[in-house]
Design an enzyme around this catalytic site. Structure first.
Site, PDB file in Angstrom:
ATOM      1  N   LYS A   1       0.845  -1.184   0.000  1.00 28.82           N
ATOM      2  CA  LYS A   1       0.000   0.000   0.000  1.00 28.82           C
ATOM      3  C   LYS A   1       0.883   1.237   0.000  1.00 28.82           C
ATOM      4  O   LYS A   1       2.047   1.127   0.378  1.00 28.82           O
ATOM      5  CB  LYS A   1      -0.929  -0.025   1.213  1.00 28.82           C
ATOM      6  CG  LYS A   1      -0.234   0.365   2.530  1.00 28.82           C
ATOM      7  CD  LYS A   1      -1.223   0.685   3.617  1.00 28.82           C
ATOM      8  CE  LYS A   1      -0.482   1.226   4.834  1.00 28.82           C
ATOM      9  NZ  LYS A   1      -1.313   1.542   5.966  1.00 28.82           N
TER      10      LYS A   1
ATOM     11  N   ASP B   1      -2.567  -6.365   1.896  1.00 29.67           N
ATOM     12  CA  ASP B   1      -3.123  -5.591   3.001  1.00 29.67           C
ATOM     13  C   ASP B   1      -2.752  -6.395   4.228  1.00 29.67           C
ATOM     14  O   ASP B   1      -3.363  -7.419   4.518  1.00 29.67           O
ATOM     15  CB  ASP B   1      -4.640  -5.454   2.864  1.00 29.67           C
ATOM     16  CG  ASP B   1      -5.223  -4.530   3.927  1.00 29.67           C
ATOM     17  OD1 ASP B   1      -4.707  -4.539   5.063  1.00 29.67           O
ATOM     18  OD2 ASP B   1      -6.175  -3.802   3.618  1.00 29.67           O
ATOM     19  N   HIS B   2      -1.719  -5.949   4.937  1.00 29.61           N
ATOM     20  CA  HIS B   2      -1.182  -6.833   5.977  1.00 29.61           C
ATOM     21  C   HIS B   2      -2.193  -7.110   7.087  1.00 29.61           C
ATOM     22  O   HIS B   2      -2.049  -8.064   7.832  1.00 29.61           O
ATOM     23  CB  HIS B   2       0.149  -6.315   6.539  1.00 29.61           C
ATOM     24  CG  HIS B   2       0.008  -5.090   7.370  1.00 29.61           C
ATOM     25  ND1 HIS B   2       0.034  -3.828   6.850  1.00 29.61           N
ATOM     26  CD2 HIS B   2      -0.178  -4.943   8.702  1.00 29.61           C
ATOM     27  CE1 HIS B   2      -0.118  -2.941   7.825  1.00 29.61           C
ATOM     28  NE2 HIS B   2      -0.247  -3.590   8.954  1.00 29.61           N
TER      29      HIS B   2
ATOM     30  N   GLU C   1      -3.878   3.795  17.104  1.00 23.38           N
ATOM     31  CA  GLU C   1      -2.447   3.698  17.370  1.00 23.38           C
ATOM     32  C   GLU C   1      -2.117   4.679  18.476  1.00 23.38           C
ATOM     33  O   GLU C   1      -2.717   5.749  18.563  1.00 23.38           O
ATOM     34  CB  GLU C   1      -1.661   4.088  16.116  1.00 23.38           C
ATOM     35  CG  GLU C   1      -1.662   3.012  15.052  1.00 23.38           C
ATOM     36  CD  GLU C   1      -0.954   3.499  13.800  1.00 23.38           C
ATOM     37  OE1 GLU C   1       0.240   3.228  13.670  1.00 23.38           O
ATOM     38  OE2 GLU C   1      -1.619   4.160  12.985  1.00 23.38           O
TER      39      GLU C   1
ATOM     40  N   HIS D   1      -7.402  -1.102   5.179  1.00 21.18           N
ATOM     41  CA  HIS D   1      -7.510  -2.041   6.295  1.00 21.18           C
ATOM     42  C   HIS D   1      -8.916  -2.128   6.891  1.00 21.18           C
ATOM     43  O   HIS D   1      -9.464  -3.203   7.086  1.00 21.18           O
ATOM     44  CB  HIS D   1      -6.550  -1.647   7.425  1.00 21.18           C
ATOM     45  CG  HIS D   1      -5.148  -1.421   6.978  1.00 21.18           C
ATOM     46  ND1 HIS D   1      -4.527  -2.255   6.095  1.00 21.18           N
ATOM     47  CD2 HIS D   1      -4.241  -0.446   7.298  1.00 21.18           C
ATOM     48  CE1 HIS D   1      -3.282  -1.818   5.884  1.00 21.18           C
ATOM     49  NE2 HIS D   1      -3.096  -0.726   6.599  1.00 21.18           N
TER      50      HIS D   1
ATOM     51  N   LYS E   1      -4.292   8.275  15.149  1.00 20.06           N
ATOM     52  CA  LYS E   1      -2.962   8.227  15.755  1.00 20.06           C
ATOM     53  C   LYS E   1      -2.986   9.003  17.061  1.00 20.06           C
ATOM     54  O   LYS E   1      -3.849   9.838  17.288  1.00 20.06           O
ATOM     55  CB  LYS E   1      -1.948   8.844  14.791  1.00 20.06           C
ATOM     56  CG  LYS E   1      -1.631   7.925  13.611  1.00 20.06           C
ATOM     57  CD  LYS E   1      -0.440   8.443  12.813  1.00 20.06           C
ATOM     58  CE  LYS E   1      -0.132   7.518  11.661  1.00 20.06           C
ATOM     59  NZ  LYS E   1       0.433   6.224  12.099  1.00 20.06           N
TER      60      LYS E   1
END
Lengths: 504, 504
Positions: free
Chosen positions: A155, A184-185, A223, A247, A347
């Site tokens: 990505k 897409d991990h 995050e 994601h 974030k």
């Protein structure tokens, strides 16, 4: 288990962080489990000048630091590292790709036939150029004589709907869809894959899994870190592009898809695509009501000053880039008609967590003074697991209802849980595209996101709410949740309070 | 919480074990929690000659041994004991009940108006005689001047359908249904009551709670002890009368009833009655196929010899009385049509456990190589709680399904869990009949059981299977379970094996 063909992995952008931190350690972990093919080698390609030996030393450090199997026999690592090579080229220069071809011939001098995975860990603007350059070297054609050719693309896949479409079109000049693995991990995470097993291997959840019994769905991915040293990239992207478009919509797809008729890549991808195509398009007026964007501001957490986003390195001093998005959406189909779905990501929130919270409707009739909240929390990371909240009888006279819960945690399973990159690299070697994103899904997700991008661009009066670093984003996000006094499920408190706790 | 009226409790058969082990300790425990009314006293009535002081000493020992609150302040017990009195009469002599009246006037000399609970812990043949004798003394009539009169009747309530009907008829000559509290101490257990809360305070279980999603239901109640010193009584009764007709059918009622429209005694009892009335009657031919009876035989467990039933004290040497019953039944209504329900109970089984096991149907379509067993286990005793079995993804490549579970245990709740007798005595004081059995329910349960009794009586060729003490009963019980290779859920292994374990 499918047999894995011998193959060679060529990583473009190999001097970067991803290779050292994730890719090589994941390949080593696969190696330790005996899951790599008998003959394999890895070629790192990048601008940086390394000899094979220097590059080996560079990734050796990475494995020792980041591998899940780092406790393993050092001889195993030594043996593994010998399969790694390096080539310095100017990846922006078409002619340089002849060197890649030569190097590969050199590495695989004995084999007539070889299978290649090209892993593109480069800036996105190079994606189609690399594909084109490889094609010019005859390195994209696959047949029984040459072996297969697959390309994994990191990505971001496009910057907006138009650029994503353009990228797909360009790649199709050089590769077939079956050769393209858009990674897409998040889909490589055990707990994301478990969503499908949980839903479709059990008979007791699926009957409840619809608008009739579910009140709302929340998906949170937070995050705790800020943009760190990625300020330059991030300021041109923002949370909507960086997290929501890929994601989080993918997780939404897993949670809300219809059961496929077979468990195969295209059957599954057809079903998630149908979800993306059923996302109710926002018009520009909706955006102001359905989407809350925020940006973290300076704060103090336990005596420590946390920078505001605009003070981060490489971020514009008056940046309006969102570091937080919360939005409400609807899936206009039979299963989900009318069920509000809430997604948020940001974030510098209080903790790093990804979770899906399914809140079930109340009982149709209240027999007891109080009724129970029925919630299923699927924790994707960290401390992966399930939590089911329900009501039980409060001990003693009468029939009072008391909120209780039971949970299951993946770490109760004593087996080794592979990392996302292990799983996805292995799938690519086996030619399984289930957990990779298909071109039409990428475009459908961008189609949903595009009106939000446009509205923000066209209406600068749509607020970017500030939120102190270490809090759960702007309080306005709670107003999205339908129902009086209802808020998001907060996995823990704001850090700017004293008594932070984690629930799951 | 309802206010509790002042009241006096008169226990007939007070010199027996139940009074010392259960009733007085339960009353003391209520006293400690401040749940007894301000003015209360307890009169023990029996043949045995005791003075008030002697009886107080007798029950004081019982409280010290059996009370859940025995760790309490000894002064509290001293104070409590002062409210206890005793009267020796010949309970089979009508005239002697005048003494009861006199003693009660003496105890409550100051109050004009008084509420009485008569607790009948006597042989069943005395039940209607006591009611009649009390009526003759004017002690059953209740009105605003006298206060209320309630009678708690211990099991067994009848020996078969006819005797139960007769007992109901006789009691109705002296008391109204609203005065009669037929106790089933299983209904006093927290976890039995929780069945209703679990089902009706949560929205997520009820949609699955029917023939469409449930494959089968098992209810097990096992005891590890034998008949002990109750051989004389038990040999004339057996497991069917002692456990199935009352306790186990009552639990079945809770598990399978429709939701009542209000949570009140008669609304709930109407719903359980409907279940009992929907039990498919067995004809005599069915009995041999649908019911397995067994009797424990001598065995050795960990080197210790366990007596066979026929060697027990006061048991006939050729007794055919069943110490184990397993049966299959159907509830012929819309919700449960076609769902087999299995009930078993026995003595000298490997462990003492009461549990309900709900096995859900398989998924309508198998997406994965293996599919998950979905089971909900409601453990009623011991270690009360819930266990939900389901399938999760097996970590690693592919999508294998792994059986996992999550559980909830009542002992995780730090609150005091009252005993069955505490709860039921308190309910009676409050005039709440929810957890007591209504006359029509008693008769409906006997109606279901009667053909089994008759078949066994009329067809001596129906086998009484022997099973070694310490095992899960005759292996033939497994043949009842529909479906190849399926067996009962075994909470632990036979004790005659070496590696016994408990699952929940």
């Amino acid at each position: 288990m499918k047999k894995i063909d011998n193959c060679k992995i060529i990583i473009f952008g190999a001097s970067g962080d991803l290779t050292k931190r994730k890719l090589i350690p994941a390949l080593f972990d696969l190696y330790c489990q005996g899951e790599l093919p008998k003959e394999f080698s890895i070629l790192g390609v990048s601008r940086t000048e390394y000899s094979d030996e220097e590059f080996r030393k560079h990734v050796d450090e990475g494995v020792k630091k980041y591998s899940e199997r780092k406790e393993n026999d050092p001889k195993l690592l030594e043996k593994f590292i010998k399969n790694i090579y390096y080539l310095a080229i100017d990846t922006a220069k078409a002619d340089d790709y002849a060197k890649v071809k030569d190097k590969m011939s050199e590495i695989s001098k004995e084999s007539q036939k070889d299978n290649y995975i090209y892993y593109l860990s480069t800036p996105p603007k190079l994606y189609s150029f690399i594909a084109e350059s490889l094609q010019k070297q005859g390195m994209t054609e696959q047949n029984d004589q040459t072996g297969w050719r697959r390309m994994i693309i990191e990505k971001p896949f496009g910057y907006d709907l138009d650029s994503a479409k353009k990228l797909n079109q360009e790649l199709f000049n050089f590769l077939k869809e079956s050769q393209i693995y858009r990674i897409d991990h998040y889909l490589g995470k055990e707990t994301v894959q478990n969503i499908m097993v949980f839903r479709f291997a059990n008979s007791i959840f699926e009957p409840l899994w619809n608008q009739k019994y579910i009140e709302r769905i929340e998906i949170t991915s937070s995050e705790s870190i800020g943009v760190e040293d990625r300020g330059g990239y991030y300021d041109g992207s923002g949370a909507l592009r960086d997290m929501i478009q890929n994601h989080m919509l993918q997780i939404l797809g897993m949670i809300t898809m219809e059961p496929p008729s077979v468990f195969e890549a295209n059957a599954i991808r057809n079903e998630t695509l149908k979800v993306f195509q059923s996302l109710r398009q926002m018009n520009k007026e909706d955006v102001d009501k359905m989407v809350i964007r925020g940006q973290y501001t300076e704060s103090k957490v336990k005596g420590e000053k946390l920078k505001g986003y605009r003070e981060e390195k490489d971020v514009a001093a008056e940046s309006k880039t969102e570091t937080f998005v919360a939005l409400k959406l609807f899936i206009d189909n039979w299963r989900w008609g009318g069920t509000p779905i809430y997604i948020r990501s940001g974030k510098r929130l209080p903790t790093r967590v990804t979770e899906v919270v399914i809140t079930f409707k109340n009982t149709p009739h209240n027999l007891f003074k109080n009724s129970a909240v029925n919630q299923l929390i699927m924790r994707i990371q960290p401390h992966e697991g399930l939590l089911l909240k329900f009501g039980m009888k409060n001990p003693g006279a009468g029939f009072d209802v008391k909120a209780e819960s039971m949970d299951f945690h993946y770490d109760e399973i004593k087996e080794y849980v592979p990392t996302a990159y292990e799983r996805l690299l292995l799938d690519c070697m086996m030619g399984d595209q289930t957990l990779y994103t298909r071109h039409d899904a990428v475009e459908a997700c961008w189609t949903f996101v595009q009106p939000i991008i446009d509205a923000w661009k066209e209406n600068p009066e749509i607020k970017v709410y500030g939120y102190p670093a270490g809090t759960w984003g702007p309080m306005e996000a709670d107003n999205l949740i339908e129902g009086e006094d209802l808020t998001w499920h907060y996995p823990c408190k704001n850090l700017t309070n004293d008594d932070s706790y984690c629930e799951l």
